[in-house]
Scaffold this active site. Sequence first.
Site, PDB file in Angstrom:
ATOM      1  N   ARG A 159       0.843  -1.199   0.000  1.00 47.69           N
ATOM      2  CA  ARG A 159       0.000   0.000   0.000  1.00 47.69           C
ATOM      3  C   ARG A 159       0.872   1.242   0.000  1.00 47.69           C
ATOM      4  O   ARG A 159       1.931   1.286   0.647  1.00 47.69           O
ATOM      5  CB  ARG A 159      -0.949   0.004   1.188  1.00 47.69           C
ATOM      6  CG  ARG A 159      -0.309   0.080   2.554  1.00 47.69           C
ATOM      7  CD  ARG A 159       0.125  -1.245   3.090  1.00 47.69           C
ATOM      8  NE  ARG A 159      -0.937  -2.231   3.025  1.00 47.69           N
ATOM      9  CZ  ARG A 159      -1.771  -2.455   4.014  1.00 47.69           C
ATOM     10  NH1 ARG A 159      -1.637  -1.776   5.121  1.00 47.69           N
ATOM     11  NH2 ARG A 159      -2.691  -3.342   3.903  1.00 47.69           N
ATOM     12  N   ASP A 172      -3.580   4.076  10.704  1.00 46.08           N
ATOM     13  CA  ASP A 172      -4.361   3.363  11.717  1.00 46.08           C
ATOM     14  C   ASP A 172      -4.440   4.205  12.992  1.00 46.08           C
ATOM     15  O   ASP A 172      -3.437   4.795  13.407  1.00 46.08           O
ATOM     16  CB  ASP A 172      -3.700   2.024  12.080  1.00 46.08           C
ATOM     17  CG  ASP A 172      -3.819   0.993  10.961  1.00 46.08           C
ATOM     18  OD1 ASP A 172      -4.695   1.153  10.094  1.00 46.08           O
ATOM     19  OD2 ASP A 172      -3.026   0.038  10.948  1.00 46.08           O
TER      20      ASP A 172
HETATM   21  N1  LIG Z   1      -7.970   1.353  15.000  1.00 46.18           N
HETATM   22  C1  LIG Z   1      -8.197   1.243  13.674  1.00 46.18           C
HETATM   23  N2  LIG Z   1      -7.534   2.032  12.787  1.00 46.18           N
HETATM   24  C2  LIG Z   1      -7.754   1.932  11.457  1.00 46.18           C
HETATM   25  N3  LIG Z   1      -8.629   1.053  10.886  1.00 46.18           N
HETATM   26  C3  LIG Z   1      -9.301   0.244  11.746  1.00 46.18           C
HETATM   27  C4  LIG Z   1      -9.117   0.304  13.150  1.00 46.18           C
HETATM   28  N4  LIG Z   1      -9.924  -0.625  13.735  1.00 46.18           N
HETATM   29  C5  LIG Z   1     -10.557  -1.237  12.732  1.00 46.18           C
HETATM   30  N5  LIG Z   1     -10.224  -0.720  11.541  1.00 46.18           N
HETATM   31  C6  LIG Z   1     -10.779  -1.194  10.263  1.00 46.18           C
HETATM   32  O1  LIG Z   1      -9.785  -1.973   9.586  1.00 46.18           O
HETATM   33  C7  LIG Z   1     -10.216  -2.048   8.223  1.00 46.18           C
HETATM   34  C8  LIG Z   1      -9.109  -2.609   7.381  1.00 46.18           C
HETATM   35  O2  LIG Z   1      -8.068  -1.648   7.348  1.00 46.18           O
HETATM   36  P1  LIG Z   1      -6.716  -2.053   6.573  1.00 46.18           P
HETATM   37  O3  LIG Z   1      -7.040  -2.836   5.342  1.00 46.18           O
HETATM   38  O4  LIG Z   1      -5.918  -0.791   6.437  1.00 46.18           O
HETATM   39  O5  LIG Z   1      -6.056  -3.017   7.617  1.00 46.18           O
HETATM   40  P2  LIG Z   1      -4.485  -2.991   7.829  1.00 46.18           P
HETATM   41  O6  LIG Z   1      -4.154  -1.666   8.451  1.00 46.18           O
HETATM   42  O7  LIG Z   1      -3.800  -3.340   6.560  1.00 46.18           O
HETATM   43  O8  LIG Z   1      -4.253  -4.162   8.856  1.00 46.18           O
HETATM   44  P3  LIG Z   1      -4.049  -3.937  10.399  1.00 46.18           P
HETATM   45  O9  LIG Z   1      -5.423  -3.522  10.882  1.00 46.18           O
HETATM   46  O10 LIG Z   1      -3.584  -5.270  10.896  1.00 46.18           O
HETATM   47  O11 LIG Z   1      -3.016  -2.853  10.559  1.00 46.18           O
HETATM   48  C9  LIG Z   1     -10.622  -0.613   7.933  1.00 46.18           C
HETATM   49  O12 LIG Z   1     -11.603  -0.589   6.932  1.00 46.18           O
HETATM   50  C10 LIG Z   1     -11.150  -0.114   9.283  1.00 46.18           C
HETATM   51  O13 LIG Z   1     -12.554   0.018   9.229  1.00 46.18           O
HETATM   52  N1  LIG Z   2       6.685  -3.691   8.719  1.00 44.22           N
HETATM   53  C1  LIG Z   2       5.349  -3.597   8.574  1.00 44.22           C
HETATM   54  N2  LIG Z   2       4.613  -4.708   8.478  1.00 44.22           N
HETATM   55  C2  LIG Z   2       3.257  -4.606   8.343  1.00 44.22           C
HETATM   56  C3  LIG Z   2       2.632  -3.341   8.302  1.00 44.22           C
HETATM   57  C4  LIG Z   2       3.452  -2.187   8.420  1.00 44.22           C
HETATM   58  O1  LIG Z   2       2.968  -1.032   8.408  1.00 44.22           O
HETATM   59  N3  LIG Z   2       4.781  -2.358   8.548  1.00 44.22           N
HETATM   60  N4  LIG Z   2       1.265  -3.232   8.190  1.00 44.22           N
HETATM   61  C5  LIG Z   2       0.506  -4.346   8.166  1.00 44.22           C
HETATM   62  C6  LIG Z   2      -0.956  -4.217   8.055  1.00 44.22           C
HETATM   63  O2  LIG Z   2      -1.384  -2.942   8.245  1.00 44.22           O
HETATM   64  C7  LIG Z   2       1.082  -5.680   8.245  1.00 44.22           C
HETATM   65  N5  LIG Z   2       2.508  -5.724   8.258  1.00 44.22           N
END
Ligand SMILES: Nc1ncnc2c1ncn2[C@@H]1O[C@H](COP(=O)(O)OP(=O)(O)OP(=O)(O)O)[C@@H](O)[C@H]1O
Ligand SMILES: Nc1nc2c(c(=O)[nH]1)N=C(CO)CN2
Length: 171
Positions: A92, A97
């Site tokens: 991405r 987050d």
């Molecule tokens: N604290 C949070 N911050 C951001 N997104 C969140 C949070 N809690 C739940 N979500 C949900 O997570 C969904 C998936 O987000 P995304 O695909 O970016 O996950 P990711 O960031 O890749 O994985 P991870 O959540 O493990 O970091 C979003 O559509 C959002 O609604």
């Molecule tokens: N090093 C690294 N690894 C990941 C990351 C990230 O931001 N950095 N984000 C993820 C899903 O959000 C899963 N794995």
Amino acid sequence: MKEAYIALGSNIGDKAAHLRAAIARLRALPSVHDVKTSSIYETVPVGYLDQDLFYNMVVAVRTTDEADVLLGRLQEIEQLEGRERLFKNGPRTLDLDILLYEEERIDLEGLTVPHPRMQERAFVLAPLRELAATFVVPGLGQSVERLYQQLPETERNGVRRLGGLLEAEEQ
Ligand SMILES: Nc1ncnc2c1ncn2[C@@H]1O[C@H](COP(=O)(O)OP(=O)(O)OP(=O)(O)O)[C@@H](O)[C@H]1O
Ligand SMILES: Nc1nc2c(c(=O)[nH]1)N=C(CO)CN2
């Protein structure tokens, strides 16, 4: 005004530029103030197969937005930076987050705060400890610093501090 901590990540294209652009967009929001940035870290992808290294960082903000509204604004910034969801856990240009929102525990459809995987991630805790080492994470009852110290060494060795936003450009 409420204090929130946001994790930023990018592993496509000009990663530092994507992070700088996200911060500029955050700073431009009328509902977001006092944006403080951590260093940028170059980090080994966790849970992904053969993907490029990430650039990760964390920012602290004070905001008048409730957490769900703030999330919507973050997702808009991700779109503006050209995030394409080709497949789950795909690479991405920008991922934003919400890690923490005051001491609140939030469990809505699509929003869980504190972020449910933050305590296992050196790419989150290493930059976060620069800004909030003594903050006790709701539900975990431990400080950010303590959580970082408890990470397996392999996790902590997967992140390398590059420096501030500008310095990363000169790497
Ligand atoms: N604290 C949070 N911050 C951001 N997104 C969140 C949070 N809690 C739940 N979500 C949900 O997570 C969904 C998936 O987000 P995304 O695909 O970016 O996950 P990711 O960031 O890749 O994985 P991870 O959540 O493990 O970091 C979003 O559509 C959002 O609604
Ligand atoms: N090093 C690294 N690894 C990941 C990351 C990230 O931001 N950095 N984000 C993820 C899903 O959000 C899963 N794995």
